[in-house]
Write a protein that holds these residues in place. Structure first.
Motif, PDB file in Angstrom:
ATOM      1  N   GLY A   1      31.548 -38.211  51.985  1.00 38.92           N
ATOM      2  CA  GLY A   1      32.951 -38.190  52.380  1.00 38.92           C
ATOM      3  C   GLY A   1      33.132 -37.832  53.840  1.00 38.92           C
ATOM      4  O   GLY A   1      33.985 -38.399  54.536  1.00 38.92           O
ATOM      5  N   THR A   2      32.332 -36.896  54.329  1.00 39.87           N
ATOM      6  CA  THR A   2      32.396 -36.510  55.741  1.00 39.87           C
ATOM      7  C   THR A   2      31.995 -37.669  56.638  1.00 39.87           C
ATOM      8  O   THR A   2      32.615 -37.915  57.681  1.00 39.87           O
ATOM      9  N   GLU A   3      30.968 -38.396  56.240  1.00 39.73           N
ATOM     10  CA  GLU A   3      30.532 -39.545  57.033  1.00 39.73           C
ATOM     11  C   GLU A   3      31.596 -40.639  57.027  1.00 39.73           C
ATOM     12  O   GLU A   3      31.811 -41.318  58.040  1.00 39.73           O
ATOM     13  N   LEU A   4      32.265 -40.830  55.903  1.00 40.26           N
ATOM     14  CA  LEU A   4      33.356 -41.800  55.849  1.00 40.26           C
ATOM     15  C   LEU A   4      34.469 -41.406  56.813  1.00 40.26           C
ATOM     16  O   LEU A   4      35.028 -42.261  57.515  1.00 40.26           O
ATOM     17  N   ALA A   5      34.808 -40.125  56.855  1.00 41.49           N
ATOM     18  CA  ALA A   5      35.830 -39.648  57.794  1.00 41.49           C
ATOM     19  C   ALA A   5      35.383 -39.862  59.225  1.00 41.49           C
ATOM     20  O   ALA A   5      36.170 -40.265  60.090  1.00 41.49           O
ATOM     21  N   ARG A   6      34.114 -39.601  59.507  1.00 41.21           N
ATOM     22  CA  ARG A   6      33.595 -39.808  60.853  1.00 41.21           C
ATOM     23  C   ARG A   6      33.737 -41.271  61.268  1.00 41.21           C
ATOM     24  O   ARG A   6      34.043 -41.578  62.420  1.00 41.21           O
TER      25      ARG A   6
END
Length: 257
Positions: A63-68
């Motif tokens: 999820g963090t990578e998607l936000a990035r």
């Protein structure tokens, strides 16, 4: 593999034969990981990155990578499960819905912002007098905030553009390695200026909101507004002048800067 077979394979059985609850959930997650990579869903095995016992963190990492990559709008639970290589059912055991995942991504993004801000503050020289050093660290909060916005636009939007209130302002989940959140670092720097005698007690109330609004406005203009076509590095060059205007606007005398 059936869920019952997975439970038996965990090996965390007590004297009464009861499986530990955490291991039981992990065991079912493992079943879903097998089903997601080789079952009817047809997800290629190459996508399986999940490791037993760490699914929640793996989903949060995804999820963090998607936000990035694309900001908060790109944080979708189904896509996170696809990247990890498990079924949607496995994800729902750890996150009730997409908003639950996004909420934790927001906190993690704020923690990353706190790390950048803290590092910028720590770069202020130690040999300055109390007043100039307090002001330098206050200005560094704004410079670090803008630096994070320009270097990590997706995470910045996730951290500060999701419509939430100030409930995370003091949350340990939103704190960086220094143990402080971005909002706390800003508040600390303002308190330090009062203690150093370069800001009056009368000007202190609400100063966080004024300073934050100014630098956030610059960040959003540069990311999504009419300043988005500025050449690379332009915001970095403007940041020191902006934060100087902010502290002058808070009623500080420029003589001690």
């Amino acid at each position: 593999m059936s869920p019952s077979a997975a439970f038996e394979s965990v090996g965390a059985v007590d004297g009464a034969g009861a499986v530990d609850a955490v291991d039981a959930v992990d065991a079912v997650d493992a079943v879903d990981a097998v089903d997601a990579t080789g079952g009817p869903s047809g997800v290629p095995a190459a996508r399986a990155t999940y490791h037993h016992g760490d699914l929640r963190r793996a989903l949060l990492d995804a999820g963090t990578e998607l936000a990035r990559e694309g900001g908060p709008d790109k944080v979708v639970l189904r896509e996170a499960t696809r990247r990890v290589g498990v079924s949607a059912n496995a994800a729902y055991r750890h996150f009730a819905d997409r908003d639950a995942l996004l909420g934790e991504v927001v906190s993690r993004a704020q923690a990353r912002a706190a790390d950048v801000i803290s590092a910028t503050m720590d770069a202020v020289a130690d040999d300055l007098g109390p007043g100039p050093r307090a002001r330098g660290r206050f200005r560094a909060v704004g410079v670090g905030y803008l630096r994070f916005a320009m270097d990590e636009p997706g995470l910045f939007r996730a951290a500060f553009a999701v419509p939430v209130d100030l409930s995370r302002a003091a949350s340990p989940d939103a704190a960086g390695a220094c143990g402080r959140t971005p909002f706390q670092l800003l508040s600390d720097s303002l308190d330090d200026m009062v203690d150093a005698g370069v800001m009056s007690d009368d000007e202190r109330p609400g100063a966080e909101l004024l300073a934050w609004s100014a630098v956030h406005g610059m960040a959003m203009l540069a990311l999504e507004g009419p300043l988005r076509d500025l050449p690379p590095g332009a915001v970095d060059e403007l940041a020191p002048r902006l934060v100087r205007m902010v502290d002058l606007g808070l009623g500080l005398s420029d003589a001690t800067g």
